[in-house]
Design an enzyme around this catalytic site. Structure first.
Site, PDB file in Angstrom:
ATOM      1  CG  ASP A 102      -3.532  -4.094   4.948  1.00  0.00           C
ATOM      2  OD1 ASP A 102      -2.851  -3.272   5.005  1.00  0.00           O
ATOM      3  OD2 ASP A 102      -4.564  -4.038   4.612  1.00  0.00           O
ATOM      4  CD  GLU A 103      -5.572  -5.701   1.451  1.00  0.00           C
ATOM      5  OE1 GLU A 103      -6.777  -6.536   1.013  1.00  0.00           O
ATOM      6  OE2 GLU A 103      -5.508  -4.583   1.124  1.00  0.00           O
ATOM      7  CB  ALA A 104       2.658  -6.887   2.295  1.00  0.00           C
ATOM      8  CG  HIS A 105      -1.216  -9.565  -1.889  1.00  0.00           C
ATOM      9  ND1 HIS A 105      -1.484 -10.219  -0.794  1.00  0.00           N
ATOM     10  CD2 HIS A 105      -2.481  -9.031  -2.022  1.00  0.00           C
ATOM     11  CE1 HIS A 105      -2.623 -10.139  -0.297  1.00  0.00           C
ATOM     12  NE2 HIS A 105      -3.341  -9.379  -1.091  1.00  0.00           N
ATOM     13  CG  HIS A 145      -2.010  -0.909   1.316  1.00  0.00           C
ATOM     14  ND1 HIS A 145      -3.044  -0.953   0.393  1.00  0.00           N
ATOM     15  CD2 HIS A 145      -2.140  -2.390   1.843  1.00  0.00           C
ATOM     16  CE1 HIS A 145      -4.074  -2.063   0.538  1.00  0.00           C
ATOM     17  NE2 HIS A 145      -3.328  -2.732   1.244  1.00  0.00           N
TER      18      HIS A 145
END
Length: 534
Positions: free
Chosen positions: A339-342, A276
């Site tokens: 979060d969501e550190a894909h 993000h």
């Protein structure tokens, strides 16, 4: 002449009709006075209520008394007077003279020892209504209860009819959880200082005590950092959909912190990382592994950006940002996202968190991270914010529960219960639905102490209601998605589990509607709630 006589006769008939209408028929009963709101009809539900005795009625001679003259108590008294004067038309002078009549706001004294830092006692009879507390925060929370015990019209800015009565009896109240938060995403869409203040006032009504500000994301960086100025001036120049964005100067941020503190909310700032982060990556090329800055981003997809974990520039950046933000933030917590550190490998994610958590501690703050932090090595004292939902995998839930058993504290924000940006139903014009539709009852009907299987009940620090802003750009949008669900999350954080009952709650919630109307709050009239007719 005949026309004149006819006109004169018609005028006499009209006058007679008006006169007759002004006199009630003989023996007709006068309108019954409005009953005072029972002490147990407020939100959040108080811990203990004992009703009975005479109601107290505000009148021309009512004073707001602050025995002892405490500066904080005087300020709270002035706040209360400012709320009530416009609609009641009463002078409500604030005095430090002791007395047994009027509205009495008392800090300390007998009966306040067991109330803790945020509890209060409210006692009402025919002579006075007294709010007592051990600490100023408790006194302020007691004032919010007092507000709800007065007629809803008292919230308006124009003169209204009374009577302004508070039912007789006693409330003894203190919170279940010490952390009762609401998150506002100012990154996807930017909200001005005035808009944030408006939301703070609404949060304070329901005894929320944390304002979590999501200050950075792919679409915008919202806080000025002196050592990295392009983060705000360039990274903050846009938002979802391509609008012009915006950012808070340090003075803007200090004003938000001050305003929140005056209402006993602590600001928890979040800088989301290592994912993000497109707004930061676009602002400074060296933060990218290839040394090339990507373009600014105005879409809503997630998981594509990452700080360059192996580079030293990344940690120089992190240190500077945390140092400057920590210096602006009096509260103990600083949120580092996670979060969501894909686009970050698991090994890099763990290495990054191992390096960043000590930086937060170095500057005197306690780490909060989204619950993916439990997949790394949560630092001693770290807090994980759980945002999973019914479809979250068992392994991920177990990972969080295991961390809780090992000492990591939890803030619960299940997306299909507490995320205020989820649509109410398929026809909701705003919001998202990836976690499902979340109506008022679903948002309220869960117990934080038993929600996450395997996590000790005493690991739960509290609850938080996040509001993400991909589809929200105005205060009216914020309010439509927050109300009526926000008060329910607030009650889960404040009230004893024994008070939890939807059938009782929905009646108390319905009674808030006229109050929101008086305050100009734009709310969703859920069909699950028996709202009074407008």
């Amino acid at each position: 002449m005949r026309r004149r006589r006819l006109l004169f006769s018609l005028l006499l008939v009209a006058a007679a009709g008006l006169g007759t209408a002004a006199v009630p028929p003989q023996g007709a009963a006068e309108a019954a006075p409005r009953a005072a709101t029972p002490l147990d009809r407020v939100i959040p539900a108080p811990a203990s209520v004992r009703g009975g005795g005479d109601a107290y009625t505000l009148g021309d001679r009512t004073r707001i008394r602050v025995p002892g003259g405490s500066g904080e108590a005087k300020r709270i008294a002035g706040y209360l007077a400012g709320l009530l004067r416009p609609a009641t038309g009463l002078a409500l002078p604030v005095t430090t003279k002791d007395g047994r009549d009027g509205i009495v706001l008392r800090l300390g004294g007998s009966g306040t020892g067991g109330l803790g830092a945020e509890g209060y006692r409210l006692t009402s009879d025919g002579r006075a209504v007294t709010v007592s507390a051990a600490r100023p925060a408790g006194l302020f929370h007691g004032v919010q209860t007092l507000r709800q015990l007065l007629p809803a019209e008292g919230e308006g800015q124009h003169a209204a009819r009374g009577p302004w009565r508070i039912a007789g009896g006693t409330i003894a109240d203190s919170p279940r959880y010490g952390y009762r938060g609401a998150m506002l995403d100012v990154s996807r869409h930017f909200f001005t200082v005035a808009q944030v203040k408006r939301y703070i006032d609404q949060l304070a009504m329901y005894k929320i005590n944390r304002l979590h500000l999501h200050l950075s994301d792919d679409q915008g960086w919202r806080i000025a950092i002196k050592s990295w100025p392009r983060l705000a001036t360039y990274g903050g120049s846009t938002q979802v959909g391509g609008g012009r964005g915006g950012y808070y100067t340090k003075d803007d941020y200090r004003e938000i912190v001050r305003y929140a503190a005056a209402r006993y909310l602590t600001v928890v700032p979040e800088i989301d990382m290592p994912g993000h982060t497109n707004a930061a990556l676009a602002s400074y090329a060296p933060l990218n592994c290839n040394g090339q800055a990507p373009p600014l981003y105005t879409g809503t997809e997630v998981g594509f950006s990452s700080l360059c974990v192996p580079k030293q520039e990344t940690y120089d950046f992190v240190d500077d940002v945390i140092r400057e933000l920590a210096a602006l933030t009096p509260g103990r917590y600083l949120h580092i996202g996670g979060d969501e550190a894909h686009s970050t490998s698991h090994a890099d994610y763990v290495a990054f968190m191992d390096k960043v958590q000590p930086v937060v501690a170095k500057y005197g703050k306690t780490v909060i991270g989204w619950h993916q932090l439990t997949g790394a090595h949560p630092a001693e004292g770290a807090v994980a914010q759980y945002w999973g939902y019914d479809k979250t995998g068992a392994a991920e839930r177990q990972q969080v529960a295991d961390a809780a058993r090992n000492g990591t504290r939890l803030i619960l924000s299940p997306a299909d219960r507490a995320y205020l940006d989820m649509k109410y139903d398929k026809n909701t014009p705003l919001g998202l639905s990836w976690a499902g539709y979340v109506e008022a009852r679903r948002s309220y009907d869960w117990d934080p102490g038993r929600y996450l299987q395997g996590a000790p009940a005493d690991s739960v620090l509290g609850v938080e209601a996040p509001l993400w802003s991909e589809t929200l750009s105005t205060s009216a949008h914020i309010e439509y998605m927050a109300f009526p669900r926000l008060p329910g999350i607030a009650e889960l954080g404040w009230s004893p589990a024994s008070t939890h009952d939807w059938d009782d709650y929905k009646v108390r919630l319905a009674a808030q509607g006229p109050r929101w109307d008086a305050l100009g709050i734009n709310y969703y009239r859920s069909p699950e709630v028996p709202w009074p007719a407008r």
